[in-house]
Design an enzyme around this catalytic site. Structure first.
Site, PDB file in Angstrom:
ATOM      1  CB  ALA A  67       5.697  32.460   5.955  1.00  0.00           C
ATOM      2  CB  THR A 112       2.110  31.618  -1.324  1.00  0.00           C
ATOM      3  OG1 THR A 112       2.624  30.954  -2.517  1.00  0.00           O
ATOM      4  CG2 THR A 112       1.445  31.090  -0.292  1.00  0.00           C
ATOM      5  CE  LYS A 172       2.053  32.256   3.165  1.00  0.00           C
ATOM      6  NZ  LYS A 172       2.826  33.395   3.976  1.00  0.00           N
ATOM      7  CE1 TYR A 178       4.621  28.606   2.432  1.00  0.00           C
ATOM      8  CE2 TYR A 178       4.089  28.052   0.062  1.00  0.00           C
ATOM      9  CZ  TYR A 178       4.461  29.042   0.997  1.00  0.00           C
ATOM     10  OH  TYR A 178       4.896  30.356   0.660  1.00  0.00           O
TER      11      TYR A 178
HETATM   12  N1  LIG Z   1      10.117  32.521  -1.464  1.00  0.00           N
HETATM   13  C1  LIG Z   1       9.298  32.558  -2.685  1.00  0.00           C
HETATM   14  O1  LIG Z   1       9.262  32.337  -3.797  1.00  0.00           O
HETATM   15  C2  LIG Z   1       7.822  32.770  -1.986  1.00  0.00           C
HETATM   16  C3  LIG Z   1       6.758  33.097  -3.001  1.00  0.00           C
HETATM   17  C4  LIG Z   1       5.485  33.322  -2.602  1.00  0.00           C
HETATM   18  C5  LIG Z   1       5.285  33.743  -1.402  1.00  0.00           C
HETATM   19  N2  LIG Z   1       6.223  33.755  -0.453  1.00  0.00           N
HETATM   20  C6  LIG Z   1       5.932  34.372   0.849  1.00  0.00           C
HETATM   21  O2  LIG Z   1       6.781  35.395   1.065  1.00  0.00           O
HETATM   22  C7  LIG Z   1       7.109  35.282   2.567  1.00  0.00           C
HETATM   23  C8  LIG Z   1       8.637  35.430   2.642  1.00  0.00           C
HETATM   24  O3  LIG Z   1       9.118  34.228   2.002  1.00  0.00           O
HETATM   25  P1  LIG Z   1      10.619  34.080   2.202  1.00  0.00           P
HETATM   26  O4  LIG Z   1      10.850  33.111   1.012  1.00  0.00           O
HETATM   27  O5  LIG Z   1      11.371  35.262   2.365  1.00  0.00           O
HETATM   28  O6  LIG Z   1      10.845  32.989   3.281  1.00  0.00           O
HETATM   29  P2  LIG Z   1      11.967  32.774   4.241  1.00  0.00           P
HETATM   30  O7  LIG Z   1      13.279  33.131   3.820  1.00  0.00           O
HETATM   31  O8  LIG Z   1      11.897  31.225   4.659  1.00  0.00           O
HETATM   32  O9  LIG Z   1      11.739  33.771   5.701  1.00  0.00           O
HETATM   33  C9  LIG Z   1      10.890  33.667   6.538  1.00  0.00           C
HETATM   34  C10 LIG Z   1      11.367  34.383   7.849  1.00  0.00           C
HETATM   35  O10 LIG Z   1      10.206  34.146   8.712  1.00  0.00           O
HETATM   36  C11 LIG Z   1      11.031  33.755   9.962  1.00  0.00           C
HETATM   37  N3  LIG Z   1      10.141  33.127  11.043  1.00  0.00           N
HETATM   38  C12 LIG Z   1       9.741  31.770  10.862  1.00  0.00           C
HETATM   39  N4  LIG Z   1       9.087  31.540  11.932  1.00  0.00           N
HETATM   40  C13 LIG Z   1       8.988  32.855  12.963  1.00  0.00           C
HETATM   41  C14 LIG Z   1       8.330  32.992  14.165  1.00  0.00           C
HETATM   42  N5  LIG Z   1       7.474  32.033  14.663  1.00  0.00           N
HETATM   43  N6  LIG Z   1       8.234  34.472  14.424  1.00  0.00           N
HETATM   44  C15 LIG Z   1       9.037  35.303  13.745  1.00  0.00           C
HETATM   45  N7  LIG Z   1       9.814  34.920  12.500  1.00  0.00           N
HETATM   46  C16 LIG Z   1       9.703  33.804  12.027  1.00  0.00           C
HETATM   47  C17 LIG Z   1      12.107  33.163   9.582  1.00  0.00           C
HETATM   48  O11 LIG Z   1      13.041  33.140  10.605  1.00  0.00           O
HETATM   49  P3  LIG Z   1      14.089  31.796  10.459  1.00  0.00           P
HETATM   50  O12 LIG Z   1      14.904  31.655   9.279  1.00  0.00           O
HETATM   51  O13 LIG Z   1      15.058  32.018  11.810  1.00  0.00           O
HETATM   52  O14 LIG Z   1      13.364  30.524  10.703  1.00  0.00           O
HETATM   53  C18 LIG Z   1      12.638  33.781   8.220  1.00  0.00           C
HETATM   54  O15 LIG Z   1      13.601  34.698   8.464  1.00  0.00           O
HETATM   55  C19 LIG Z   1       6.321  34.041   3.051  1.00  0.00           C
HETATM   56  O16 LIG Z   1       5.096  34.651   3.584  1.00  0.00           O
HETATM   57  C20 LIG Z   1       6.026  33.302   1.862  1.00  0.00           C
HETATM   58  O17 LIG Z   1       4.887  32.606   2.154  1.00  0.00           O
HETATM   59  C21 LIG Z   1       7.307  33.432  -0.818  1.00  0.00           C
END
Ligand SMILES: NC(=O)c1ccc[n+]([C@@H]2O[C@H](COP(=O)([O-])OP(=O)(O)OC[C@H]3O[C@@H](n4cnc5c(N)ncnc54)[C@H](OP(=O)(O)O)[C@@H]3O)[C@@H](O)[C@H]2O)c1
Length: 269
Positions: free
Chosen positions: A46, A87, A115, A111
């Site tokens: 994402a 999310t 989503k 964002y």
């Molecule tokens: N963190 C939170 O508190 C939270 C809360 C609610 C929901 N979420 C959801 O949980 C999920 C994971 O979140 P996270 O916090 O772990 O996010 P994150 O650390 O930003 O990880 C997202 C990953 O997606 C990869 N990515 C981005 N563009 C891409 C593409 N075009 N093709 C393939 N991979 C791609 C990124 O790679 P790069 O790093 O190389 O860009 C990164 O490894 C997401 O769907 C987010 O919306 C997160």
């Protein structure tokens, strides 16, 4: 996911990051699915920079909505199931009771809107999809609130942390386990589900607990959201109702403090 995988030996896992497979590239996605005989796609990718998204709208929508449509179309064309992570930001956080899946969505940020557009695109293109909305994720990997508060608590004598935003801290390992339980369940029941760890706290309480478990001495004081201005609004209330996933998939969810202890133990080791 990689840590949880050995407990699910019935599956062969293939992990990709953007370098191996860009989800914005539908042709590459289709070729990858065909070449590897994929039968389930778990989309954890994402655009997650909430503030930056306000000025980077096109890329945010490209990754969070258009690419999810690609996944849905490729999945349907190849008879593949999808589990997609979404999310609490599809809500604006003005509730005062836990959000259930049938509650009207109302994202307040680019964002959140992107989503939500991703959820809609997936539901439209791939009926065999499970969407897991989660919140307040942390783990022993990458940058996250737990690691930041452990670092700041060690570097500084005192900290101020917001106490008027509440949610449920969620260990990514618990989310991974839930995803794998969904996939391995005897019946795949598509739809939207909410998942977080059990219990509720504010960022302030979360910080106090992180420091207590990690043995960090730091004077943490509560402040209001208005005293910590951010570019985009943050939800005051992010608590999700998990009754549907517990009932449908028989998932048992740990309390956030119990999981936090496991994560900090790993970080300290
Ligand atoms: N963190 C939170 O508190 C939270 C809360 C609610 C929901 N979420 C959801 O949980 C999920 C994971 O979140 P996270 O916090 O772990 O996010 P994150 O650390 O930003 O990880 C997202 C990953 O997606 C990869 N990515 C981005 N563009 C891409 C593409 N075009 N093709 C393939 N991979 C791609 C990124 O790679 P790069 O790093 O190389 O860009 C990164 O490894 C997401 O769907 C987010 O919306 C997160």
């Amino acid at each position: 996911m990689q840590q949880a995988a050995p407990r699910f030996p019935q599956f062969t896992f293939i992990y990709t990051d953007v370098d191996e497979l860009d989800i914005c590239n539908k042709i590459a996605l289709d070729a990858f699915v065909k070449a590897n005989g994929v039968n389930v796609i778990v989309n954890c990718a994402a655009y997650t920079a909430v503030d930056k998204a306000e000025d980077d709208v096109d890329l945010c929508y490209k990754i969070n909505a258009e690419a999810v449509r690609n996944i849905g179309e490729v999945a349907t064309a190849n008879g593949v199931k999808v589990v997609h992570v979404s999310t609490d930001y599809v809500f604006d956080g003005t509730n005062y009771f836990p959000y259930s899946e049938d509650q009207a969505v109302c994202p307040a940020t680019i964002y959140g809107k992107s989503k939500l557009a991703g959820e809609e695109a997936l539901l439209e293109t791939c009926p065999q999809s499970v969407i897991l909305r989660t919140a307040w994720l942390y783990s022993s990997f990458g940058n996250n609130f737990v690691k930041t508060m452990m670092k700041l608590g060690t570097e500084r004598d005192a900290l101020t942390v917001i106490f008027d935003q509440v949610g449920s801290p969620t260990y990514a390992a618990d989310l991974a386990e839930a995803i794998l339980q969904v996939i391995s369940h005897e019946t795949f029941v598509p739809g939207i589900y909410h998942f977080s760890d059990e219990g509720v706290c504010s960022w302030y309480d979360f910080t106090k607990t992180i420091h207590r478990i990690a043995g960090i001495i730091c004077d943490v004081k509560p402040i209001e959201t208005k005293d910590y201005p951010a570019k985009t609004p943050r939800p005051h209330y992010s608590v999700l109702n998990k009754a549907k996933i517990k009932k449908t998939y028989g998932i048992t969810i740990p309390h956030w403090e119990e999981s936090l202890e496991k994560c900090i133990e790993l970080l300290k080791a």
